[in-house]
Design an enzyme around this catalytic site. Structure first.
Site, PDB file in Angstrom:
ATOM      1  N   SER B 140       0.834  -1.205   0.000  1.00 16.85           N
ATOM      2  CA  SER B 140       0.000   0.000   0.000  1.00 16.85           C
ATOM      3  C   SER B 140       0.874   1.262   0.000  1.00 16.85           C
ATOM      4  O   SER B 140       1.662   1.437  -0.926  1.00 16.85           O
ATOM      5  CB  SER B 140      -0.935  -0.062   1.210  1.00 16.85           C
ATOM      6  N   ASP B 294      -8.539  -6.743  -4.566  1.00 13.79           N
ATOM      7  CA  ASP B 294      -8.241  -5.427  -3.992  1.00 13.79           C
ATOM      8  C   ASP B 294      -8.962  -4.330  -4.773  1.00 13.79           C
ATOM      9  O   ASP B 294      -8.630  -4.046  -5.920  1.00 13.79           O
ATOM     10  CB  ASP B 294      -6.720  -5.211  -4.037  1.00 13.79           C
ATOM     11  N   HIS B 323      -7.770  -5.743  -0.085  1.00 10.94           N
ATOM     12  CA  HIS B 323      -6.556  -4.964   0.164  1.00 10.94           C
ATOM     13  C   HIS B 323      -5.935  -5.320   1.513  1.00 10.94           C
ATOM     14  O   HIS B 323      -4.723  -5.355   1.668  1.00 10.94           O
ATOM     15  CB  HIS B 323      -6.880  -3.471   0.127  1.00 10.94           C
TER      16      HIS B 323
END
Lengths: 348, 348
Positions: B140, B294, B323
């Site tokens: 991320s 995701d 995610h």
């Protein structure tokens, strides 16, 4: 009850059917339920050419007309009698903003998709005397109503086309909608629904619009700057000029009523929570339409239900507009959905 | 600056490197930049076994340790010297909540991913004397830092593994993050960042948590009730007990600083906006890791960048956690990411 948005000038011409006191599933009552609708084409003498098309979240019959109806299109008024019906709470039909006190605003009762379908059934059968609909179709919340029609009144629905929507709102989908509601309801000006003027709640409506935009458009639309096709000059210009503009004209309580109805959507209420059993009641030839890029009603959720619908076919469309493809903003979607609907209407 | 969350008891042991006055890309200064980090294993005499792993949004080095490090795993402290570094603003490193007035809270300067990477470069090269990293990886916002490392310092990065993230935040991704920010900033108690106590902003933090949940978990997780594996009894129990709990302990200004940094993330700042050129600078062997489910960093966005990275391979993982798979909550993800990272570490 003059309103700059919910009126004949902006959304007409439409007619209104007064259904009198209407008792809702939850036992509450709408004192004088008015169902607004618009029709196109002529009902045949045998009354066997009717199509019903209910509205989606925050939409009225006007956008359905603009996006789906026309000579040579699948929904051809020269061939079919097309009824566009405004769902309860959308502001043309009875809604929080247009009810007299004390049943107005935050006090307007909570409505379910099946309440809508029961009211629409009276419009179709009592008012028009139609026994069987050639097709019921709808996008998003319109798909929820389409599924409810097909499950609840299988005898009346010959064909069904739920587009970009589900028969039962998923847990994830309900959470997304809760976020939309919270965006409005958290605005102090909302005042639990007792605002003096809807314009006071513009901050909440703007946040709601921005959140909505993150869910209904695909990432690809932004990367390709697909919004330029609508004449906007920047992303922010598009978000304000298109999305905020759309919602800022509407009533916050109306939107929240619709959103809660969306969350509650569940055809398995007809079968004590058994979704498989509910969907097995469908006798219509059903084309379940999904948009591949739709994050709001993801393909996997739609497919999971479609496999439970007898005589159903999955029809996948692709559009950078994602969920908002149903607005018919791009010609490719209009062509593709027409081709799907023509194929469906051609089935025996 | 005692805080019930940002401390050694909750997230330690960690060390802190004081970098003194640090001038940011935007010209502003952090008066006394402290970079918190934790190390595992021993640096080899040749200093050729180091791995760098920066944190993601709202995370600290502690969760990286718990989710990724262990004997026999890809990040094996018996073999590698692993540096987990806390990004600026996460609360262990310098952040709005721990800076002295007048540079505290809402006045803390806006920080970019490249600021982080420049500071981390000093930690790696000046403090540890490491010339080349065997691997830089992160999930991320950690992937954003990983890309920045590989573009900015190609000589230092032998291998790179950006996981569930991009080199340049997409327009859509930035909009989603804007929604997260607005959820907090719209709370009147936030008071433009000048709240007396973070707990006063709990309504905004809760809305932020709920929104976050709609983006980071897949619809499948909820349909399968995958949250039961964590011991929760209902969806609401999970959302409050896991997601709200995570954010309610954190400082609203810290979170917003991180979110803005996330939005600004863009390696093409190194090449006057030319993303292709920036990514062509990467000389590391790069495994670009995507999670199929995701929604926050969709596969298509990740693939579009991966094809521009020389000597890169796309590695697709699948997890109902979407995610949040990067949190390592399910054993399957841990096994799969370990297998990807072991393969990468085995490349010459």
């Amino acid at each position: 009850m003059a309103h700059s948005y919910y009126n004949q000038e902006s959304h007409g011409p439409y007619q209104t059917l007064d259904l009198g006191p209407f008792v809702l599933d939850n036992g509450d009552t709408i004192r004088n339920l008015a169902l607004a609708y618009a029709t196109f084409g002529s009902l045949s003498p045998a009354k066997d050419n009717a199509i019903l098309f209910p509205t989606w979240y925050s939409g009225t019959s006007k956008i359905l007309e603009q996006a789906y109806i026309g000579p040579g299109r699948a929904l051809d008024p020269e061939r079919y009698f097309i009824i566009l019906v405004n769902q309860i709470g959308n502001g043309l039909s009875s809604a929080p903003h247009n009810q007299p006190s004390p049943f107005n605003a935050a006090r307007f009762p909570r409505v379910s998709i099946s309440d809508d379908v029961r009211a629409q059934y009276r419009l179709v059968t009592e008012h028009f005397g139609i026994e069987r609909l050639q097709l019921v179709l709808g996008g998003s919340m319109g798909a929820q109503q389409t599924y409810e029609w097909a499950v609840r009144y299988p005898e009346q629905v010959l064909r069904a086309a739920p587009i970009a929507g589900t028969a039962r709102a998923s847990v994830h989908n309900r959470l997304v909608v809760e976020g939309l509601i919270a965006a409005i309801a958290s605005d102090p000006a909302f005042d639990n629904g007792w605002y003096a003027e809807p314009g006071l709640v513009h901050r909440g409506l703007r946040r709601h619009a921005q959140l909505f935009a993150t869910k209904v458009f695909s990432s690809r639309l932004f990367e390709q700057e697909g919004w330029r096709a609508l004449g906007f000059s920047s992303v922010d210009d598009f978000l304000s000029g298109f999305v905020e503009q759309h919602f800022l004209q509407q009533d916050p309580n109306n939107l929240i009523l619709l959103a809660r109805k969306w969350q509650d959507s569940d055809v398995s209420r007809n079968t004590s929570g058994d979704l498989k059993k509910a969907l097995s009641h469908i006798t219509a030839t059903t084309f379940v339409v999904a948009v591949d890029e739709d994050d709001l009603f993801p393909l996997a959720d739609i497919v999971a239900e479609q496999t439970l619908v007898p005589q159903s076919h999955l029809k996948r469309l692709s559009s950078p507009w994602g969920h908002l493809a149903i607005f018919g903003l791009d010609q490719a979607y209009r062509d593709n959905i027409d081709s799907v609907l023509k194929e469906l209407l051609a089935t025996p």
